[in-house]
Design a protein around this motif. Structure first.
Motif, PDB file in Angstrom:
ATOM      1  N   UNK A 105       0.581  -1.259   0.505  1.00  0.00           N
ATOM      2  CA  UNK A 105      -0.200  -0.197  -0.103  1.00  0.00           C
ATOM      3  C   UNK A 105       1.211   1.398   0.130  1.00  0.00           C
ATOM      4  N   UNK A 106      -0.063   2.184  -0.106  1.00  0.00           N
ATOM      5  CA  UNK A 106       1.297   3.630   0.367  1.00  0.00           C
ATOM      6  C   UNK A 106       0.976   4.185   1.901  1.00  0.00           C
TER       7      UNK A 106
ATOM      8  N   UNK B  49      -6.892  -2.760   1.627  1.00  0.00           N
ATOM      9  CA  UNK B  49      -6.567  -2.285   0.452  1.00  0.00           C
ATOM     10  C   UNK B  49      -6.993  -2.521  -0.687  1.00  0.00           C
ATOM     11  N   UNK B  50      -7.322  -1.929  -1.549  1.00  0.00           N
ATOM     12  CA  UNK B  50      -8.056  -2.310  -3.118  1.00  0.00           C
ATOM     13  C   UNK B  50      -6.828  -1.555  -4.055  1.00  0.00           C
TER      14      UNK B  50
ATOM     15  N   UNK C 279       6.564   0.377  -2.541  1.00  0.00           N
ATOM     16  CA  UNK C 279       7.163  -0.679  -2.114  1.00  0.00           C
ATOM     17  C   UNK C 279       6.729  -0.890  -1.140  1.00  0.00           C
ATOM     18  N   UNK C 280       6.466  -1.922  -0.441  1.00  0.00           N
ATOM     19  CA  UNK C 280       5.743  -2.536   1.003  1.00  0.00           C
ATOM     20  C   UNK C 280       6.159  -2.142   1.873  1.00  0.00           C
ATOM     21  N   UNK C 281       4.867  -1.610   2.673  1.00  0.00           N
ATOM     22  CA  UNK C 281       5.341  -1.249   4.281  1.00  0.00           C
ATOM     23  C   UNK C 281       6.631  -1.700   5.380  1.00  0.00           C
ATOM     24  N   UNK C 282       6.452  -3.576   5.546  1.00  0.00           N
ATOM     25  CA  UNK C 282       7.389  -4.176   6.521  1.00  0.00           C
ATOM     26  C   UNK C 282       8.666  -3.887   5.791  1.00  0.00           C
TER      27      UNK C 282
END
Ligand SMILES: *Cc1c(COP(=O)(O)O)cnc(C)c1O
Length: 403
Positions: A94-95, A146-147, A334-337
């Protein structure tokens, strides 16, 4: 000439943007008529009409218009009772705006990996994780789903899993207005949903958002929190902390005009995708974001994965070559993790979103994109593949020879 993005362009051709606003006479007229009505600030009939029309479009009873999608998410979390120390689970792909409000409220984000089928939160992983969390008595306060990129998550399975454990859902439909799954629209799932009208989204009012839901009291409370939480008194009386999050009436006029064009804007985005898929589908090693049976994506962005061994060059080489042609393309979120700001947060599952980030590229996808702009994008792909073909053939022959 040095571009504002710091990239070296070797062309004087006009810049092709990823997802620019698509506004014209209808939006200008709507803005002018809101202006001429005298309802300049802060609220007014356009805000009321926009809330009603957007809620109806996503099959919700009501909506609270906000000055951003981020604000709508923040209000949603507040209304679902998220506070210090609570765990909030959410999609890692997500953003950052999906996560920041979790931290603003002092809660702890826990990230979940995606499934390859929809690129959204993996329902199977969720089921397992909820069962384990329930066994330990550590269920999350809220799950944010998130969609992504204009495609719904697997809502039937996700809602069933959360209902089993009594976990409230906040839908982040910022990117997915107009998408559907199982015949139901994005924005209709979970206790509350947030949408965005930022400049890069499928409809825009330059900046704005909305929190939608089916409980009029909850939405009225969102409006109240978004207006500094003033108590009903002639003096300024405050018993709780609020925010200044309401949408301007002028911008709601623009939003209304955009909403009236939503179906045409979706058709234009889908036409971009169909054209890319047709033209690039013949090249090896390219794979577009899937749209499984029963899902209707808006193709807010046309996104594909690049297999460098088969295509000949990797995602980054393509992105740089497009930039040199003054074409804006971007890696998948870029994934949040993997974000330093969330280092140390728990991550459930692994691998899928890391791969999407490593190999994914978002192509220019705006509803104003011209056929000749798409051709410029396609030409870069063809040229890079053509130049790399001898290496690919050699690599394939070498691999064949080893067998
Ligand atoms: C754009 C976006 C938001 C935030 O919306 P703003 O209106 O820009 O505040 C939140 N979540 C996702 C997934 C987004 O793409």
């Amino acid at each position: 000439m040095e571009s504002p993005f710091g990239m070296d362009c070797t062309t004087t051709a006009a810049r092709v943007y990823l997802s620019p606003p698509d506004v014209g006479a209808a939006e200008r007229d709507a803005l002018a008529s809101a202006f001429d009505s005298g309802w300049i600030a802060p609220l007014g009939p356009q805000v009321d009409a926009f809330e009603e029309a957007l809620a109806a479009r996503v099959q919700r009873r009501c909506g609270a218009a906000t000055n951003s999608g981020t604000a709508a998410l923040h209000l949603g979390l507040r209304l679902l009772g998220v506070g210090p120390g609570d765990a909030v689970w959410l999609s890692t792909l997500t953003f950052v705006a999906s996560v920041s409000p979790v931290r603003w409220l002092g809660a702890e984000p826990v990230f979940l990996d995606s499934e390859a089928r929809t690129w959204n939160l993996d329902p199977e992983l969720l089921e397992q994780a909820l069962a384990e969390a329930a066994a330990r008595g550590r269920l999350p306060k809220v799950l944010i789903v998130v969609d992504i990129y204009g495609q719904c998550a697997d809502w039937p399975r996700i809602t069933a899993a959360c209902e089993r454990y009594g976990v409230a859902i906040l839908e982040d439909a910022a990117e997915a207005l107009g998408a559907r799954v199982g015949g139901r629209p994005a924005g209709s799932f979970g206790a509350l949903s947030a949408v965005s009208f930022n400049g890069n989204k499928i409809i825009t009012c330059s900046g704005g958002g909305m929190l939608v839901g089916d409980d009029p009291e909850l939405i009225e409370r969102a409006r109240w929190l978004a207006s500094q939480a003033r108590e009903p008194a002639p003096h300024y009386q405050h018993e709780q902390l609020g925010y200044n999050y309401r949408l301007s009436n002028l911008l709601a006029g623009v939003g209304l005009a955009q909403l009236g064009r939503l179906d045409a804007l979706i058709a234009a985005r889908r036409a971009n995708y169909a054209h890319y898929a047709e033209a690039l589908g013949a090249l090896p090693g390219l794979q577009f974001m899937p749209e499984p049976e029963g899902f209707a994506s808006t193709r807010w962005l046309s996104v594909l994965l690049v297999d460098p061994d088969r295509f000949g060059v990797d995602r980054e080489a393509l992105r740089v070559a497009l930039a040199a042609e003054n074409i804006e393309a971007r890696p998948v979120w870029k994934p949040m993790h993997l974000q330093p700001v969330f280092a140390g947060c728990r991550m459930i599952g692994a691998g899928v979103t890391d791969d999407l980030f490593a190999r994914g590229l978002c192509l220019p996808s705006g509803s104003t994109l011209r056929a000749e702009d798409r051709e410029r994008v396609i030409a870069v792909f063809r040229e890079l593949h053509r130049r790399a073909r001898p290496q690919v053939a050699m690599a394939a022959a070498a691999a064949g020879g080893l067998r």
